[in-house]
Write an enzyme that holds these catalytic residues in place. Structure first.
Site, PDB file in Angstrom:
ATOM      1  N   GLY A 175     109.247  12.383  73.300  1.00  0.00           N
ATOM      2  CA  GLY A 175     108.023  13.146  73.101  1.00  0.00           C
ATOM      3  C   GLY A 175     108.010  14.424  73.920  1.00  0.00           C
ATOM      4  O   GLY A 175     108.875  14.671  74.751  1.00  0.00           O
ATOM      5  N   LYS A 176     106.985  15.256  73.691  1.00  0.00           N
ATOM      6  CA  LYS A 176     106.891  16.525  74.407  1.00  0.00           C
ATOM      7  C   LYS A 176     106.817  16.318  75.913  1.00  0.00           C
ATOM      8  O   LYS A 176     107.506  16.983  76.683  1.00  0.00           O
ATOM      9  CB  LYS A 176     105.667  17.311  73.916  1.00  0.00           C
ATOM     10  CG  LYS A 176     105.797  17.825  72.491  1.00  0.00           C
ATOM     11  CD  LYS A 176     104.550  18.604  72.087  1.00  0.00           C
ATOM     12  CE  LYS A 176     104.676  19.107  70.662  1.00  0.00           C
ATOM     13  NZ  LYS A 176     103.446  19.848  70.230  1.00  0.00           N
ATOM     14  N   ASP A 208     111.900   4.598  74.702  1.00  0.00           N
ATOM     15  CA  ASP A 208     111.085   5.050  73.586  1.00  0.00           C
ATOM     16  C   ASP A 208     110.722   3.830  72.742  1.00  0.00           C
ATOM     17  O   ASP A 208     111.297   2.748  72.919  1.00  0.00           O
ATOM     18  CB  ASP A 208     111.806   6.094  72.746  1.00  0.00           C
ATOM     19  CG  ASP A 208     110.855   7.191  72.265  1.00  0.00           C
ATOM     20  OD1 ASP A 208     109.652   6.892  72.104  1.00  0.00           O
ATOM     21  OD2 ASP A 208     111.313   8.328  72.054  1.00  0.00           O
ATOM     22  N   GLY A 238     100.419   8.234  83.927  1.00  0.00           N
ATOM     23  CA  GLY A 238      99.635   9.396  83.557  1.00  0.00           C
ATOM     24  C   GLY A 238      98.931   9.197  82.228  1.00  0.00           C
ATOM     25  O   GLY A 238      98.238  10.095  81.752  1.00  0.00           O
ATOM     26  N   THR A 239      99.101   8.030  81.622  1.00  0.00           N
ATOM     27  CA  THR A 239      98.456   7.688  80.354  1.00  0.00           C
ATOM     28  C   THR A 239      96.939   7.643  80.538  1.00  0.00           C
ATOM     29  O   THR A 239      96.454   7.152  81.560  1.00  0.00           O
ATOM     30  CB  THR A 239      98.948   6.316  79.866  1.00  0.00           C
ATOM     31  OG1 THR A 239     100.376   6.323  79.807  1.00  0.00           O
ATOM     32  CG2 THR A 239      98.379   5.966  78.511  1.00  0.00           C
ATOM     33  N   PRO A 243      94.378  10.248  86.043  1.00  0.00           N
ATOM     34  CA  PRO A 243      94.193  10.872  84.737  1.00  0.00           C
ATOM     35  C   PRO A 243      94.883  12.219  84.623  1.00  0.00           C
ATOM     36  O   PRO A 243      95.090  12.719  83.519  1.00  0.00           O
ATOM     37  CB  PRO A 243      92.676  11.016  84.625  1.00  0.00           C
ATOM     38  CG  PRO A 243      92.206  11.089  86.038  1.00  0.00           C
ATOM     39  CD  PRO A 243      93.116  10.177  86.802  1.00  0.00           C
ATOM     40  N   HIS A 264      91.551  20.455  74.445  1.00  0.00           N
ATOM     41  CA  HIS A 264      92.945  20.039  74.356  1.00  0.00           C
ATOM     42  C   HIS A 264      93.476  20.277  72.941  1.00  0.00           C
ATOM     43  O   HIS A 264      92.720  20.558  72.016  1.00  0.00           O
ATOM     44  CB  HIS A 264      93.106  18.557  74.716  1.00  0.00           C
ATOM     45  CG  HIS A 264      93.094  18.290  76.177  1.00  0.00           C
ATOM     46  ND1 HIS A 264      91.926  18.115  76.894  1.00  0.00           N
ATOM     47  CD2 HIS A 264      94.097  18.169  77.082  1.00  0.00           C
ATOM     48  CE1 HIS A 264      92.220  17.896  78.160  1.00  0.00           C
ATOM     49  NE2 HIS A 264      93.530  17.929  78.297  1.00  0.00           N
ATOM     50  N   HIS A 265      94.768  20.094  72.783  1.00  0.00           N
ATOM     51  CA  HIS A 265      95.450  20.272  71.503  1.00  0.00           C
ATOM     52  C   HIS A 265      94.939  19.275  70.457  1.00  0.00           C
ATOM     53  O   HIS A 265      94.328  18.258  70.777  1.00  0.00           O
ATOM     54  CB  HIS A 265      96.961  20.091  71.687  1.00  0.00           C
ATOM     55  CG  HIS A 265      97.331  18.807  72.375  1.00  0.00           C
ATOM     56  ND1 HIS A 265      97.514  17.617  71.693  1.00  0.00           N
ATOM     57  CD2 HIS A 265      97.527  18.527  73.685  1.00  0.00           C
ATOM     58  CE1 HIS A 265      97.820  16.665  72.541  1.00  0.00           C
ATOM     59  NE2 HIS A 265      97.828  17.180  73.763  1.00  0.00           N
ATOM     60  N   LYS A 322      95.590  15.227  70.585  1.00  0.00           N
ATOM     61  CA  LYS A 322      95.081  14.309  71.606  1.00  0.00           C
ATOM     62  C   LYS A 322      94.110  13.324  70.962  1.00  0.00           C
ATOM     63  O   LYS A 322      93.210  13.723  70.219  1.00  0.00           O
ATOM     64  CB  LYS A 322      94.388  15.082  72.733  1.00  0.00           C
ATOM     65  CG  LYS A 322      93.979  14.189  73.904  1.00  0.00           C
ATOM     66  CD  LYS A 322      93.555  15.020  75.098  1.00  0.00           C
ATOM     67  CE  LYS A 322      93.101  14.145  76.260  1.00  0.00           C
ATOM     68  NZ  LYS A 322      94.155  13.231  76.731  1.00  0.00           N
ATOM     69  N   THR A 345      90.815  13.524  82.493  1.00  0.00           N
ATOM     70  CA  THR A 345      90.492  14.457  83.572  1.00  0.00           C
ATOM     71  C   THR A 345      89.011  14.796  83.582  1.00  0.00           C
ATOM     72  O   THR A 345      88.376  14.850  84.645  1.00  0.00           O
ATOM     73  CB  THR A 345      91.332  15.741  83.422  1.00  0.00           C
ATOM     74  OG1 THR A 345      92.715  15.400  83.461  1.00  0.00           O
ATOM     75  CG2 THR A 345      91.024  16.729  84.536  1.00  0.00           C
TER      76      THR A 345
END
Length: 264
Positions: free
Chosen positions: A10-11, A33, A95-96, A120, A152-153, A156, A163
């Site tokens: 992933g990115k 993955d 970080g999920t 977060p 956000h993009h 998401k 956050t």
């Protein structure tokens, strides 16, 4: 330090691998993955034009080869990774975002067995922003309405962002309140006048926005805005490396980035 990266194709996974390969005190040991990923069997650095010698796999038993896993995937995937990390005594940086109460409880239980950093947002700048919000909320504890905006993009899947929720929690705690008791999640139609002591949230999803967050303290005759804008996922990757190093000396326990940065 031997690290494993989840979501390697992933990115964010690719950014983590690229950042990791620049760390003189760390090596890539495992690249994970999901089972249906077309990247399985490929070199973990193929998308970066780099030969790492590490093949992307879905075998969670490979975590036995790593000191720490860094995971920025989805809650359902991360919960499986938590079980494997506990089984193999592998530390974990999470970080999920988007966990429900049961998911957060599972993280807390796992932290009794292994060291975990769960935050977060891994960005050093975001965590400095959270500290500024704590100070501002203590000063501006009456006569100011608080609104939190985030963007956000378009890909998401959770909202508000982790956050944004953390920003709300920091402000609420500074006021001696629980965010669940004072949050306003949506407004539509005839809502009436704004209630005192509430924290409002607004969300934008679109394009390729990496992440924008602003807390507004709106008073009579003035407005204070505390903003953080991300232009690259590299800040999250760099922060997660600091979190992994922090866990080097922690056999168990649950920590956040405020602890990693010595801001507690």
């Amino acid at each position: 330090m031997k690290l494993a990266i989840a979501g390697a194709s992933g990115k964010m996974g690719r950014m983590l691998i690229e950042t990791l390969l620049k760390q003189p005190d760390m090596t890539l040991a495992v690249a994970l993955d999901h089972e249906s990923s077309q990247a399985l069997g490929q070199d973990a650095g193929a998308a970066l034009g780099i030969n790492t010698g590490v093949t992307i796999t879905s075998d969670l038993a490979s975590l036995s080869q790593a000191d720490c896993l860094i995971d920025f995937t989805r809650p359902e995937g991360t919960l499986k990774h938590i079980e494997a990390c506990v089984a193999h005594n592998t530390k974990l940086v999470i970080g999920t975002t988007g966990f429900d109460a049961d998911g957060k409880a599972a993280i807390e239980r796992a932290a009794q067995r292994i060291g975990i950093v769960f935050a977060p947002n891994m960005s050093v700048g975001v965590n400095a922003t959270l500290k500024l919000l704590e100070v501002a909320a203590k000063i501006l504890n009456s006569g100011y309405d608080v609104e939190i905006f985030e963007a956000h993009h378009r890909h998401k899947v959770d909202a508000p962002s982790g956050t944004a929720l953390k920003m709300g929690e920091v402000i609420a705690q500074a006021w001696g309140e629980s965010l669940d008791d004072i949050a306003t999640w949506a407004r539509h139609g005839h809502t009436g006048a704004r209630e005192d002591g509430k924290i409002g949230f607004s969300v934008v999803r679109g394009g390729d926005i990496v992440g924008d967050h602003t807390a507004f303290f709106c008073g009579t005759g003035e407005r204070i805005e505390i903003t953080h804008r991300s232009s690259s996922r590299a800040t999250y990757a760099e922060g997660s490396m600091r979190a992994a190093r922090f866990l080097g000396g922690k056999d168990q326990g649950l920590f956040d980035m405020q602890a990693v940065l010595g801001l507690d």
